[in-house]
Design a protein around this motif. Structure first.
Motif, short mmCIF file in Angstrom:
data_model
loop_
_atom_site.label_atom_id
_atom_site.label_comp_id
_atom_site.label_asym_id
_atom_site.label_seq_id
_atom_site.Cartn_x
_atom_site.Cartn_y
_atom_site.Cartn_z
N GLY A 179 -4.46 2.53 -4.83
CA GLY A 179 -3.68 3.02 -5.81
C GLY A 179 -3.78 1.96 -7.05
N GLY A 180 -2.39 2.05 -7.61
CA GLY A 180 -2.41 1.02 -8.57
C GLY A 180 -1.77 -0.21 -8.35
N GLY A 181 -0.99 -0.89 -9.31
CA GLY A 181 -0.20 -2.19 -8.91
C GLY A 181 -1.01 -3.19 -8.07
N VAL A 182 -0.52 -3.77 -7.44
CA VAL A 182 -1.13 -4.95 -6.50
C VAL A 182 -2.09 -4.07 -5.65
CG1 VAL A 182 0.65 -4.83 -4.53
CG2 VAL A 182 -0.82 -6.97 -5.31
N ASP A 183 -2.10 -2.99 -5.17
CA ASP A 183 -2.96 -2.31 -4.15
C ASP A 183 -4.35 -2.09 -5.15
OD1 ASP A 183 -3.94 -0.88 -2.29
OD2 ASP A 183 -2.89 1.02 -2.54
N GLY A 184 -4.13 -1.64 -6.24
CA GLY A 184 -5.49 -1.42 -7.28
C GLY A 184 -6.08 -2.86 -7.29
N ALA A 234 0.78 -1.14 -0.11
CA ALA A 234 -0.06 -0.16 -0.16
C ALA A 234 0.94 1.28 0.05
CB ALA A 234 -0.94 -0.08 1.36
N ASN A 235 0.34 2.36 0.13
CA ASN A 235 1.07 3.53 0.44
C ASN A 235 0.52 4.37 1.84
OD1 ASN A 235 -1.32 5.41 -0.10
ND2 ASN A 235 -1.17 4.58 -2.14
N THR A 236 1.15 5.33 2.13
CA THR A 236 0.83 5.89 3.39
C THR A 236 -0.47 6.27 3.58
OG1 THR A 236 1.62 7.82 2.74
CG2 THR A 236 3.34 6.48 4.03
#
Ligand code: AR6
Length: 183
Positions: A38-43, A31-33
């Motif tokens: 978001g994109g990538g694996v998070d998306g 993830a991000n903070t």
């Protein structure tokens, strides 16, 4: 390419593919903070898991203001075939002199600690930081394998750990490094 080895009574597997298809107690998200997706694996995880994951993330964000780099928090897994998603925030690679290696190791340590607290038996990791955050893949694989190995030497509970590699380069790196760690 997919391999399995046993280390300290834990099955360690390398799978090439999409982590959202894993049936493990925990699926780990890079993830991000902000925890807002978001994109990538998070998306991919938010898309496949549905809105319940984001709702939990927003609750955590309102309570503690997101998640620091190296930290880990857990949410429902929504529609995924897992009990929890553990969201960890990897470092952005910025040349290597900004504590990137230590911060990536901390992601794995905090995530595994949380898995222990959640009584998880199985966990699937993506290759944290090696996409949009540009962490060198070989170094990241070494850190991931080192932290997992250290952890299972000291703690019992987990019996299956899967490194899910989206790209062939990571799958080959992990397979090679795990094979040689066994020899
Ligand atoms: N299953 C498994 N691995 C995947 C999948 C998938 N479905 N999709 C991508 N990967 P990245 P980061 C791999 O960029 O570098 C997000 O926007 C990918 O090939 O997802 O930690 C977050 O919100 C790579 O090897 O995460 C953050 O802003 C690995 O997952 C930022 O990206 C990680 O790539 C985090 O960047």
């Amino acid at each position: 390419m997919d391999i399995s080895i046993e280390l300290f009574n834990v099955l360690i597997r390398v799978l090439q593919g999409d982590i959202t298809r894993c049936k493990t107690d925990i699926i780990v998200n890079a993830a991000n903070t902000s925890l807002l997706g978001g994109g990538g694996v998070d998306g991919a995880i938010h898309r496949a898991g549905g809105p319940a994951i984001l709702e939990d993330c927003i609750r955590i964000r309102n309570k503690q203001g997101g998640c620091p780099v190296g930290g880990a928090v857990y949410t429902t897994a929504g529609k995924l075939d897992a009990q929890y998603v553990v969201h960890t925030v990897g470092p952005v690679w910025n040349g290597g002199n900004h504590h990137e290696e230590e911060l990536l190791a901390t992601c794995y340590r905090h995530t595994l600690q949380l898995a222990l607290e959640l009584n998880a038996r199985s966990i699937a990791f993506p290759n944290i930081s090696t996409g949009i955050y540009r962490f060198p893949k070989e170094k990241a694989a070494e850190i991931a394998i080192q932290e997992v190995t250290r952890f299972i030497q000291k703690h019992t509970g987990l019996n299956e750990i899967i490194f899910v590699c989206f790209d062939i380069e990571n799958a080959q790196l992990y397979s090679r490094k795990l094979q040689s760690s066994k020899d």
